[in-house]
Design a protein around this motif. Structure first.
Motif, PDB file in Angstrom:
ATOM      1  N   ALA A   2     -48.429 -25.500  36.963  1.00 56.56           N
ATOM      2  CA  ALA A   2     -48.785 -26.754  36.285  1.00 56.56           C
ATOM      3  C   ALA A   2     -48.819 -27.915  37.270  1.00 56.56           C
ATOM      4  N   ALA A   3     -47.887 -27.958  38.233  1.00 56.32           N
ATOM      5  CA  ALA A   3     -47.873 -29.038  39.225  1.00 56.32           C
ATOM      6  C   ALA A   3     -49.083 -28.953  40.139  1.00 56.32           C
ATOM      7  N   LEU A   4     -49.493 -27.741  40.489  1.00 58.02           N
ATOM      8  CA  LEU A   4     -50.669 -27.584  41.336  1.00 58.02           C
ATOM      9  C   LEU A   4     -51.942 -27.981  40.588  1.00 58.02           C
ATOM     10  N   ASP A   5     -52.046 -27.590  39.314  1.00 54.72           N
ATOM     11  CA  ASP A   5     -53.215 -27.990  38.524  1.00 54.72           C
ATOM     12  C   ASP A   5     -53.270 -29.502  38.369  1.00 54.72           C
ATOM     13  N   LYS A   6     -52.137 -30.124  38.187  1.00 51.90           N
ATOM     14  CA  LYS A   6     -52.093 -31.570  38.014  1.00 51.90           C
ATOM     15  C   LYS A   6     -52.548 -32.302  39.267  1.00 51.90           C
ATOM     16  N   ALA A   7     -52.313 -31.689  40.443  1.00 50.22           N
ATOM     17  CA  ALA A   7     -52.726 -32.305  41.707  1.00 50.22           C
ATOM     18  C   ALA A   7     -54.181 -32.007  42.051  1.00 50.22           C
ATOM     19  N   GLY A   8     -54.904 -31.324  41.176  1.00 45.82           N
ATOM     20  CA  GLY A   8     -56.314 -31.030  41.418  1.00 45.82           C
ATOM     21  C   GLY A   8     -56.547 -29.714  42.123  1.00 45.82           C
ATOM     22  N   LEU A   9     -55.513 -28.932  42.325  1.00 44.48           N
ATOM     23  CA  LEU A   9     -55.647 -27.612  42.956  1.00 44.48           C
ATOM     24  C   LEU A   9     -55.611 -26.564  41.855  1.00 44.48           C
TER      25      LEU A   9
END
Length: 408
Positions: free
Chosen positions: A133-140
């Motif tokens: 979820a943190a990676l998706d939130k950063a655009g990755l």
């Protein structure tokens, strides 16, 4: 054939080679002290590895920045659920602090390079959902279908470390027995070969500590590979030393060993160069997952070839010189003890007293008899020194009597 014609006294310069190895080992020990030991991989310490597949190429800095925002979503719960959320939040703390190891990777068939990342943490992460979820939130954007998580427990990692050390000790012991049997039960060849292998291990650990690289499965595999490679080169050199020892018995041992090194160095260098070319290509152009293995193997192969020529062979000469000095001192001590026993005053026993031999009496020659001539030829009897004929006297002695000339 190039090294055969060189006038290079490798054995005579052994102090320089020992000093070079000692410098590298001491520098590695200092690096171990500075870094508080050699960093170990998750296989030895336990922890969690998250293999993340992205939809595009990423960089380490992007992933590191995204992991700083990892949080556990607040969900209402009591009892065990609340305790589980607290444990998960604590296990994600190393990722937020930037203590996790990140390694980019690419597999065959991926659409973009560096679209994978291996995130390793020594904490036990039960749920990778907050990380994704943190990676998706950063655009990755994360492809969850091709992403996976692997956990290694502390008990399994401890067993793995103990088995690795046991395998290393067993390999050194079997090498010792094989080389000692291979060279006619001469234990010094096996001990010297093991000392060279220990030198290679210390150099590899020192270089890894200086480079601050983690010792993981690739490091262990490279270490065992180097042990086999180094001992193979040492056996070739030892075999030439044994052969030249029979062909050059009158040549001093250090000169004979130096000649053997120059005769085998061409083969050793050619083998080393071919291996180094492949490892350098793998280190520069291979995948990120293989770079650690290529680096460890490159260091170990170079150290193994160096120790076989510049460490193991000079140690053989030192061992031989020590044996010669020990035997010479034992012979000198034996001679001194014997001389002191002979020169020591004091009564001698009957067993050790020397008796002068009795003088031999001259033996008289046997008497020579003659009968008075009774019509026999004078030539039948022996003549005396003055031309007469020997006759027997009354006391049994033989005398000579000259015959008168018959001129009437």
């Amino acid at each position: 054939m190039f090294f055969r014609n060189l006038n290079w006294d490798i054995i005579g310069q052994r102090r320089y080679w020992f000093a070079l190895s000692g410098t590298v080992i001491v520098a590695g020990i200092i690096a171990l002290i500075i870094h508080h030991g050699l960093p170990l991989g998750l296989s030895f310490t336990g922890g969690t590895t998250i293999d993340v597949k992205f939809t595009r190429s990423v960089t380490e800095s992007q992933i590191q920045q995204a992991l700083r925002g990892v949080v556990v979503p607040e969900t209402p719960g009591v009892g065990s659920q609340a305790s589980g959320n607290a444990e998960l939040n604590a296990s994600l703390e190393p990722l937020r602090k930037g203590e996790a190891s990140i390694q980019l990777a690419t597999k065959a068939g991926d659409a973009a390079p560096n679209d994978r990342a291996i995130i390793s943490s020594q904490s036990s992460i039960a749920d990778p959902g907050p990380v994704f979820a943190a990676l998706d939130k950063a655009g990755l954007t994360v492809d969850r279908s091709q992403s996976q998580i692997t956990a290694v427990g502390p008990s399994l990692s401890k067993e793995y470390l103990n088995n690795s050390l046991a395998a290393l000790a067993l390999a050194l012991f079997l090498q010792l027995l094989y080389i000692a049997f291979r060279f006619g039960n001469q234990l010094r060849f096996g001990i010297v070969a093991d000392l060279a292998l220990i030198h290679d291990v210390l150099v590899m650990v020192g270089i890894y500590a200086i480079a601050n690289r983690k010792a993981d499965d690739a490091f262990l595999a490279a270490l065992l590979t180097v042990i086999g490679y180094s001992v193979m080169d040492s056996i070739v050199i030892f075999d030439r030393i044994r052969e030249n020892g029979r062909l050059m018995p009158d040549v001093p041992y250090d000169k004979m060993v130096n000649t053997s090194l120059l005769q085998t160095m061409t083969r050793s260098v050619n083998t080393l160069v071919t291996v180094v070319i492949v490892l350098v290509a793998l280190l520069l152009f291979g995948g990120d997952t293989l770079k650690n293995f290529a680096f460890a193997l490159l260091v170990g192969v170079i150290s193994g070839a160096y120790s076989s020529i510049f460490i193991a062979s000079p140690l053989l000469v030192i061992w031989k010189n020590f044996d010669l000095r020990r035997r010479a001192s034992e012979r000198a001590a034996a001679v001194a003890t014997e001389s002191a026993a002979i020169a020591a005053p004091g009564p001698t026993s009957a067993a050790t007293r020397k008796v002068a031999p009795k003088p031999k009496r001259p033996v008289a020659p046997p008497p020579r008899y003659r009968r008075k001539r009774q019509g026999l030829e004078s030539t039948d009897w022996p003549a005396s020194d003055d031309g007469g004929v020997l006759t027997e006297t009354e006391d049994g002695d033989a005398t000579g009597e000259a015959e008168p000339d018959n001129q009437s």
